[in-house]
Scaffold this active site. Structure first.
Site, PDB file in Angstrom:
ATOM      1  CB  SER A 191      -0.898   0.006   1.238  1.00  0.00           C
ATOM      2  OG  SER A 191      -1.577   1.247   1.378  1.00  0.00           O
ATOM      3  CE1 TYR A 209      -6.522   4.635  -1.917  1.00  0.00           C
ATOM      4  CE2 TYR A 209      -4.693   4.070  -0.483  1.00  0.00           C
ATOM      5  CZ  TYR A 209      -6.010   3.918  -0.858  1.00  0.00           C
ATOM      6  OH  TYR A 209      -6.813   3.047  -0.169  1.00  0.00           O
TER       7      TYR A 209
END
Length: 363
Positions: free
Chosen positions: A106, A129
């Protein structure tokens, strides 16, 4: 007590973790209908096993973006894993490497890209992201370049987060990253948009298909789009040059009352027409779930919460055991369904409850 299935790690993690941290990992958005549906939907898919087939040898290996792995089970990106265990993503990386499978790291990890790479060899993807850092494109470039330099093999672009979903458990608990931890991938970067008083995430709501194209100009790594739930967007993903799709509803943490991922899978598989692989995450708790996903057209699955909960209970050993249990259950399901290779798993090996009702009506 001997742990015999993946779900038992959830119960044990709830006993061991502080409420704020357990709820962060376990909860979903708003009424949490989709959270429950992600798991329950698998129970509405039944098997049509074939008999009298020689299953003395079963091959469950698959190839993902050119990389051969020993099972169709991979590790989804999960944020802030050192909240679950002091070794966090490092323990998960070692367990993934031992199992020979793929781990996605992540952006919001508590171990850096470089730290994970330092654990040793392994096939790793970097989840990005872009929406968090889009206001400064140079940060996106830096993160992608670091992933490439560290030997990561693909970018997993999360595309379902123009705003953060309403996670009421986090609101009640006033969730905040514990003070002794940091988001390691952002250390040394100028991140003025991170708001310490509210949430570590601030998003740019303008993320769109042009940004997918832009991302392709800064990296040669294949890009998977994570968060696709409709055939319409699956077709656009193909047109945009995505190397693959991950059917995902963000662990039911974004928009409540979207379908379970296993229910959305078939229309997406049909829409891409075998042009790119389609993977699935969400609700996988048994090897039987893995089989059902593959029967409905998935090329493989990613698992998230079972990894974090097993990490919380027993560190690297827990993650290894979860991967082994799912692998063993999947292998058994293959044998009992009469399938010797992944290619032999077909739509004819399963039926939905709707199809069962239709058969009953005909009888």
């Amino acid at each position: 007590m001997e742990i015999t299935n993946v779900s038992e790690y959830d119960k044990l993690a709830k006993e061991r973790l502080p409420k704020m941290i357990y709820d962060y990992y376990a909860s979903g958005a708003e009424d949490e209908w989709t959270l429950e549906e992600n798991i329950n939907a698998f129970s509405r898919i039944l098997f049509r096993p074939r008999i009298l087939i020689d299953v003395s040898h079963i091959d469950i290996t698959i190839t993902v973006l050119g990389f051969k792995i020993p099972m169709p089970i991979m590790i989804a990106p999960s944020a802030m894993q050192k909240m679950a265990h002091p070794e966090g993503e490092l323990a998960t990386a070692r367990a993934a490497s031992a199992a020979g499978t793929i781990m996605a790291l992540s952006t919001l990890a508590t171990s850096s890209i470089e730290e994970v790479a330092s654990t040793g060899p392994g096939i790793r993807f970097f989840q990005l992201y872009v929406s968090i850092v889009m206001k400064d494109r140079s940060i996106v470039v830096q993160l992608v370049e670091r992933a490439e330099k560290a030997g990561f093999k693909a970018i997993v672009l999360t595309v379902d987060t123009p705003r953060v979903g309403r996670r009421e458990a986090d609101i009640k608990n006033r969730f905040a990253l514990p003070q002794h931890l940091t988001l390691k991938n952002f250390e040394g970067l100028d991140l003025g948009m991170l708001n310490q008083t509210d949430s570590p995430i601030q998003v740019d709501r303008s993320l769109n298909w042009k940004d997918v194209k832009w991302l392709q100009t800064i990296t040669k790594l294949p890009i998977l789009l994570k968060g696709v739930l409709t055939a319409e967007d699956a077709r656009l993903a193909v047109q945009a040059g995505a190397a693959g799709i991950i059917v995902s509803n963000h662990g039911a943490r974004q928009l409540d009352f979207v379908p379970a991922t296993i229910m959305a899978l078939e229309e997406i598989v049909k829409a891409v027409e075998c042009r790119i692989p389609v993977f699935l995450d969400g609700g996988i708790r048994r090897g039987t779930d893995v089989f059902k996903a593959l029967a409905l057209g998935a090329s493989g699955v990613f698992i998230g919460r079972p990894i974090v909960f097993s990490l919380a209970v027993d560190g690297e050993a827990g993650v290894r055991k979860v991967l082994q249990m799912l692998r063993d259950e999947f292998d058994l399901t293959m044998a009992l369904s009469g399938c010797r290779t992944i290619k032999e798993i077909t739509r004819n090996h399963v039926m939905t409850c709707t199809e069962t009702q239709q058969i009953s009506l005909k009888l």
